[in-house]
Design an enzyme around this catalytic site. Structure first.
Site, PDB file in Angstrom:
ATOM      1  N   HIS A  10      38.570  41.508  37.046  1.00 28.79           N
ATOM      2  CA  HIS A  10      38.306  40.141  36.567  1.00 28.79           C
ATOM      3  C   HIS A  10      36.813  39.941  36.352  1.00 28.79           C
ATOM      4  O   HIS A  10      36.388  39.376  35.338  1.00 28.79           O
ATOM      5  CB  HIS A  10      38.776  39.104  37.596  1.00 28.79           C
ATOM      6  CG  HIS A  10      40.245  39.074  37.839  1.00 28.79           C
ATOM      7  ND1 HIS A  10      40.799  39.406  39.050  1.00 28.79           N
ATOM      8  CD2 HIS A  10      41.292  38.731  37.040  1.00 28.79           C
ATOM      9  CE1 HIS A  10      42.123  39.258  38.998  1.00 28.79           C
ATOM     10  NE2 HIS A  10      42.447  38.866  37.792  1.00 28.79           N
ATOM     11  N   MET A  16      44.963  34.593  37.162  1.00 33.46           N
ATOM     12  CA  MET A  16      45.879  34.044  38.170  1.00 33.46           C
ATOM     13  C   MET A  16      45.214  34.063  39.540  1.00 33.46           C
ATOM     14  O   MET A  16      45.888  33.863  40.563  1.00 33.46           O
ATOM     15  CB  MET A  16      47.184  34.841  38.198  1.00 33.46           C
ATOM     16  CG  MET A  16      47.934  34.744  36.867  1.00 33.46           C
ATOM     17  SD  MET A  16      49.701  34.994  37.022  1.00 33.46           S
ATOM     18  CE  MET A  16      49.735  36.660  37.626  1.00 33.46           C
TER      19      MET A  16
HETATM   20  P1  AMP Z   1      45.576  38.280  36.055  1.00 36.55           P
HETATM   21  O1  AMP Z   1      44.801  37.477  37.037  1.00 36.55           O
HETATM   22  O2  AMP Z   1      46.221  39.502  36.626  1.00 36.55           O
HETATM   23  O3  AMP Z   1      46.499  37.443  35.203  1.00 36.55           O
HETATM   24  O4  AMP Z   1      44.492  38.867  35.037  1.00 36.55           O
HETATM   25  C1  AMP Z   1      43.592  38.017  34.374  1.00 36.55           C
HETATM   26  C2  AMP Z   1      42.845  38.805  33.346  1.00 36.55           C
HETATM   27  O5  AMP Z   1      42.166  39.885  33.973  1.00 36.55           O
HETATM   28  C3  AMP Z   1      43.749  39.425  32.263  1.00 36.55           C
HETATM   29  O6  AMP Z   1      43.089  39.339  31.009  1.00 36.55           O
HETATM   30  C4  AMP Z   1      43.856  40.849  32.726  1.00 36.55           C
HETATM   31  O7  AMP Z   1      44.135  41.752  31.675  1.00 36.55           O
HETATM   32  C5  AMP Z   1      42.468  41.089  33.299  1.00 36.55           C
HETATM   33  N1  AMP Z   1      42.471  42.209  34.214  1.00 36.55           N
HETATM   34  C6  AMP Z   1      43.211  42.352  35.348  1.00 36.55           C
HETATM   35  N2  AMP Z   1      42.973  43.545  35.933  1.00 36.55           N
HETATM   36  C7  AMP Z   1      42.062  44.179  35.159  1.00 36.55           C
HETATM   37  C8  AMP Z   1      41.410  45.443  35.229  1.00 36.55           C
HETATM   38  N3  AMP Z   1      41.657  46.311  36.201  1.00 36.55           N
HETATM   39  N4  AMP Z   1      40.513  45.765  34.266  1.00 36.55           N
HETATM   40  C9  AMP Z   1      40.259  44.885  33.261  1.00 36.55           C
HETATM   41  N5  AMP Z   1      40.839  43.678  33.138  1.00 36.55           N
HETATM   42  C10 AMP Z   1      41.730  43.320  34.072  1.00 36.55           C
END
Ligand code: AMP
Length: 282
Positions: free
Chosen positions: A37, A30
């Site tokens: 990320h 997102m």
């Molecule tokens: P988001 O942008 O929050 O939807 O996250 C995108 C992807 O990044 C998803 O697969 C999340 O699980 C992963 N993600 C977000 N924060 C972390 C983190 N701290 N460690 C590992 N993966 C993450």
């Protein structure tokens, strides 16, 4: 790196790469990219020849009282980060490109059993929004392999279940949770915390680690562990939504003979709702 905002442009680029027998990897986000990320790109790199990233704050997965409007949008900085990590294509669509002028999808993907647990139950429609957009992104990008973070443990389970149930031809990888020095899991939502709250927020991971240690040492009274952890979080100023010792595969509450466990937590602190988890094998 190519930046595309249309579905058509993504399909054309991926088609050309597939014709060259390139293996396509996909990272869905997102935006407001952080260290968590970035690590997904390191995880997927050995498994593909080309990496496609999407940045789309998906309105379908936010409830009416949630932070969709406030969600941090930092596209220019994100593009710089993606360029530095060597991503090949960024898909950054508008809501209209994804959902047409209604901004909605009449067709929804519901992973029913998991929707009725934890964040699914508390954030009505959240995982339906997640599964619908990820299914749609898979149909647009046609990746061979995609990676999701273990930080969003229930989300990862929802996506694996959807891919299996709908026979979507993509391999799903997972990537470990990246944390700040304090132990706080990296998250775009950490910016909603004041500096003092950010210090407090590190308690979530400490509590999880203590619970893991107790379980590894033979403490099988999960209800008591959950109750004590809840009290600690409440005393520190959190409003916990849940803290549960669950079966790592089914996510159902752990039984005395469950060997592979995950401790899942969601708690509000100030303006932020924070989630985290640790796995335990006994
Ligand atoms: P988001 O942008 O929050 O939807 O996250 C995108 C992807 O990044 C998803 O697969 C999340 O699980 C992963 N993600 C977000 N924060 C972390 C983190 N701290 N460690 C590992 N993966 C993450």
């Amino acid at each position: 790196m190519t930046v595309a905002s249309s579905i058509h442009a993504v399909r054309a680029q991926v088609k050309a790469w597939r014709e060259q027998s390139a293996r396509i990897g996909f990272v869905a986000t997102m935006g407001n990219l952080h260290a968590g990320h970035m690590d997904l790109f390191r995880t997927i790199a050995p498994h593909c020849d080309r990496v496609v990233c999407s940045i789309f704050a998906n309105p379908l997965q936010f409830g009416p009282a949630e932070d969709y409007a406030a969600y941090p949008r930092t596209l220019d900085a994100d593009i710089d980060k993606l360029q530095s990590i060597g991503a090949d294509l960024l898909f950054a669509p508008t809501v209209q490109e994804m959902y047409g002028s209604s901004g909605m999808s009449d067709t929804k993907v519901s992973v029913k059993r998991l929707n009725n647990l934890y964040c699914g139950k508390l954030r009505e429609g959240h995982f339906i929004g997640v599964a619908t957009v990820v299914c749609k992104l898979f149909n647009i990008v046609s990746p061979h392999v995609a990676v999701f973070g273990e930080k969003d443990y229930q989300q990862l389970a929802v996506i694996r279940q959807m891919v299996s149930d709908l026979s979507i031809p993509v391999d799903i990888l997972s990537s470990p949770t990246i944390r700040e020095k304090s132990g706080l899991a990296s998250s775009s939502r950490n910016q909603y915390l004041t500096p003092a709250e950010k210090t407090t927020a590190a308690l979530i991971y400490s509590v999880l680690c203590e619970m893991r240690k107790a379980i590894e040492a033979g403490d099988g009274n999960f209800n008591d562990l959950e109750a004590r952890a809840t009290t600690r979080l409440v005393c520190a100023g959190f409003s916990p939504d849940y803290i549960t010792v669950a079966d790592a595969m089914t996510l159902l509450p752990a039984q005395p003979d469950t060997r592979n466990l995950v401790i899942l937590v969601a708690a509000r602190l100030g303006k932020a709702r924070l989630i985290d988890n640790v796995t335990v094998t006994i």
